[in-house]
Design a protein around this motif. Structure first.
Motif, PDB file in Angstrom:
ATOM      1  N   ALA A 191      47.265 -18.931 -15.749  1.00  0.00           N
ATOM      2  CA  ALA A 191      46.012 -18.867 -16.099  1.00  0.00           C
ATOM      3  C   ALA A 191      44.969 -20.143 -15.534  1.00  0.00           C
ATOM      4  O   ALA A 191      43.836 -20.167 -15.057  1.00  0.00           O
ATOM      5  N   THR A 192      45.819 -21.424 -15.593  1.00  0.00           N
ATOM      6  CA  THR A 192      44.953 -22.506 -15.112  1.00  0.00           C
ATOM      7  C   THR A 192      44.694 -22.484 -13.674  1.00  0.00           C
ATOM      8  O   THR A 192      43.788 -22.647 -13.320  1.00  0.00           O
ATOM      9  N   LEU A 193      45.761 -22.100 -12.874  1.00  0.00           N
ATOM     10  CA  LEU A 193      45.547 -21.766 -11.255  1.00  0.00           C
ATOM     11  C   LEU A 193      44.492 -20.714 -11.034  1.00  0.00           C
ATOM     12  O   LEU A 193      43.576 -21.003 -10.134  1.00  0.00           O
ATOM     13  N   LEU A 194      44.393 -19.816 -12.064  1.00  0.00           N
ATOM     14  CA  LEU A 194      43.405 -18.791 -11.663  1.00  0.00           C
ATOM     15  C   LEU A 194      42.127 -19.184 -12.021  1.00  0.00           C
ATOM     16  O   LEU A 194      41.161 -18.823 -11.156  1.00  0.00           O
ATOM     17  N   VAL A 195      41.952 -19.863 -12.946  1.00  0.00           N
ATOM     18  CA  VAL A 195      40.683 -20.415 -13.228  1.00  0.00           C
ATOM     19  C   VAL A 195      40.139 -21.562 -12.181  1.00  0.00           C
ATOM     20  O   VAL A 195      38.951 -21.321 -12.072  1.00  0.00           O
ATOM     21  N   VAL A 196      40.992 -22.260 -11.750  1.00  0.00           N
ATOM     22  CA  VAL A 196      40.704 -23.326 -10.895  1.00  0.00           C
ATOM     23  C   VAL A 196      40.197 -22.689  -9.741  1.00  0.00           C
ATOM     24  O   VAL A 196      39.238 -22.826  -8.971  1.00  0.00           O
ATOM     25  N   ALA A 197      41.181 -21.792  -9.175  1.00  0.00           N
ATOM     26  CA  ALA A 197      40.855 -21.157  -7.938  1.00  0.00           C
ATOM     27  C   ALA A 197      39.442 -20.079  -7.882  1.00  0.00           C
ATOM     28  O   ALA A 197      38.615 -20.098  -7.002  1.00  0.00           O
ATOM     29  N   ALA A 198      39.393 -19.633  -9.139  1.00  0.00           N
ATOM     30  CA  ALA A 198      38.105 -18.836  -9.163  1.00  0.00           C
ATOM     31  C   ALA A 198      36.687 -19.616  -9.344  1.00  0.00           C
ATOM     32  O   ALA A 198      35.842 -19.279  -8.676  1.00  0.00           O
ATOM     33  N   LEU A 199      36.933 -20.948 -10.031  1.00  0.00           N
ATOM     34  CA  LEU A 199      35.697 -21.734  -9.857  1.00  0.00           C
ATOM     35  C   LEU A 199      35.302 -22.351  -8.444  1.00  0.00           C
ATOM     36  O   LEU A 199      34.332 -22.362  -8.148  1.00  0.00           O
ATOM     37  N   MET A 200      36.721 -22.720  -7.576  1.00  0.00           N
ATOM     38  CA  MET A 200      36.222 -23.215  -6.314  1.00  0.00           C
ATOM     39  C   MET A 200      35.783 -22.148  -5.583  1.00  0.00           C
ATOM     40  O   MET A 200      34.936 -22.423  -4.607  1.00  0.00           O
ATOM     41  N   THR A 201      36.088 -20.703  -5.493  1.00  0.00           N
ATOM     42  CA  THR A 201      35.772 -19.894  -4.779  1.00  0.00           C
ATOM     43  C   THR A 201      34.225 -19.611  -5.171  1.00  0.00           C
ATOM     44  O   THR A 201      33.479 -19.179  -4.388  1.00  0.00           O
ATOM     45  N   SER A 202      34.026 -19.400  -6.495  1.00  0.00           N
ATOM     46  CA  SER A 202      32.510 -19.349  -7.089  1.00  0.00           C
ATOM     47  C   SER A 202      31.550 -20.357  -6.397  1.00  0.00           C
ATOM     48  O   SER A 202      30.445 -19.761  -5.783  1.00  0.00           O
TER      49      SER A 202
END
Length: 376
Positions: A282-293
């Motif tokens: 969950a942490t990695l998905l949130v971080v990846a999503a924020l960076m991509t966003s």
């Protein structure tokens, strides 16, 4: 002993068949095959790091010079020296503004976006155990496109958001929908991939509907250009946001490097090593999503960076994420820098969307990597 061997033979994932990088990862017990002496490996990586940093610095300086007006290294040095308060001969105001307000923010933003997308690609390839995963797997880019189109075509929040703000809001909305759909069934790799595809297709359809309803050819052309990626609107405030997001995101995922290595062997193996699989995913998905966003909201959806760069770097430095992630960031920054420089001058004075050149450069490079890995 016999039972564990039978388990490995009956489960190809335990041998890393489903993830090419897993074959060279350390065994769950912490031992590692003696591929090379430790000192040689460290020296090699140190040399690569120095070369990578030098290449990035030279690429930034070289890319600033490229454009409709050629800029010399001396003029670049004088512009930077003047901003740093050094005793240098000032440049003419127009040339100084060209370097400081236009070229330098654009080049630095290209480097930051390239680094962010490449790192996100490496993270998602490990989390989902899917060699074809890229930063847009979560549907974030489609949501960002919908947000940008809604602001431009429908005027939703145009006074307060702008295209960048609308794209970021759309990206967060799409990721929130992804998390909502994943809430009950868990965060296993297959569900993440399938749900991301569903969310992405949904927002892509909404974007197409809005564009069809607009009926304005000029607006459609401008939005299409943005969707393919462009650094033309780079500003210093966007650069600062990108720098903070990329640095913070890279620090978080680098801290999870051991978990990313374990994920290559599967969730069960990671759990047996004491890793909180659900929380870490969950942490990695949130971080990846924020960076991509942030990246997509800043410059549009630039494809192929997050797919090709991690594979190429993995071939050079190996699968260990402790080394893979920083080298991937360096390589992604350099790759997008030169793709953007090419987009500026290839058909001058017309500028081509940088996403076109990342695909044109990425396809042959991806084929070369696959060939070197013996998979083609």
């Amino acid at each position: 002993m016999r039972a564990s061997r039978a388990t490995a033979e009956s489960d190809p994932a335990a041998l890393g068949v489903l993830h090419p990088s897993a074959r060279a990862l350390p065994a769950p017990g912490g031992t590692e095959a003696p591929a090379a002496p430790g000192g040689d490996r460290r020296l090699s990586r140190a040399t690569l790091a120095l070369l990578g940093i030098a290449t990035l610095v030279l690429s930034v300086a070289g890319s600033v010079r490229i454009g409709s007006s050629d800029i010399g290294y001396g003029e670049l040095g004088r512009a930077l020296g003047g901003r740093l308060g050094l005793s240098v001969e000032p440049l003419p105001p127009l040339l100084d503004s060209l370097i400081w307000d236009l070229r330098l923010p654009r080049v630095l933003l290209a480097a930051l976006v390239g680094a962010a997308l490449a790192v996100c690609g490496a993270v998602l390839q490990a989390v989902t155990r899917n060699a074809l995963a890229d930063p847009y797997l979560l549907g974030v880019s489609s949501g960002a496109s919908t947000g940008a189109v809604a602001v431009v075509v429908l005027g939703l929040g145009a006074g307060s958001l702008g295209v960048t703000g609308g794209a970021f809001a759309g990206a967060l909305l799409s990721f929130a929908l992804l998390l909502l759909l994943l809430r009950r069934g868990g965060l296993d790799s297959l569900r993440i991939v399938l749900t991301g595809v569903i969310v992405g297709e949904f927002f892509a359809a909404v974007t197409a509907l809005i564009l069809m309803a607009s009926g304005d050819a000029d607006t459609t052309r401008a939005i299409t250009h943005w969707l393919l990626g462009s650094m033309a609107s780079a500003r210093w405030d966007v650069v600062v946001i990108g720098a903070v997001t990329t640095a913070a995101g890279l620090a978080v995922v680098w801290g999870c490097a051991g978990a990313l290595d374990a994920f290559a062997f599967g969730a069960d193996t990671a759990a047996s090593l004491g890793i909180g699989v659900r929380a870490t995913r969950a942490t990695l998905l949130v971080v990846a999503a924020l960076m991509t966003s942030v990246a997509v909201a800043s410059v549009g959806a630039i494809g192929f960076v997050g797919l090709i760069v991690p594979h190429g770097v993995r071939f050079l430095v190996g699968p260990s994420h402790r080394a893979l992630l920083p080298f991937t960031a360096l390589a992604g920054a350099v790759f997008l820098l030169w793709a953007d420089a090419l987009a500026r001058v290839a058909f001058a004075p017309r500028e081509v969307p940088v996403g076109v050149f990342t695909a044109l450069l990425g396809v042959p490079l991806f084929l070369i990597v696959l060939r070197k890995r013996g998979e083609l």
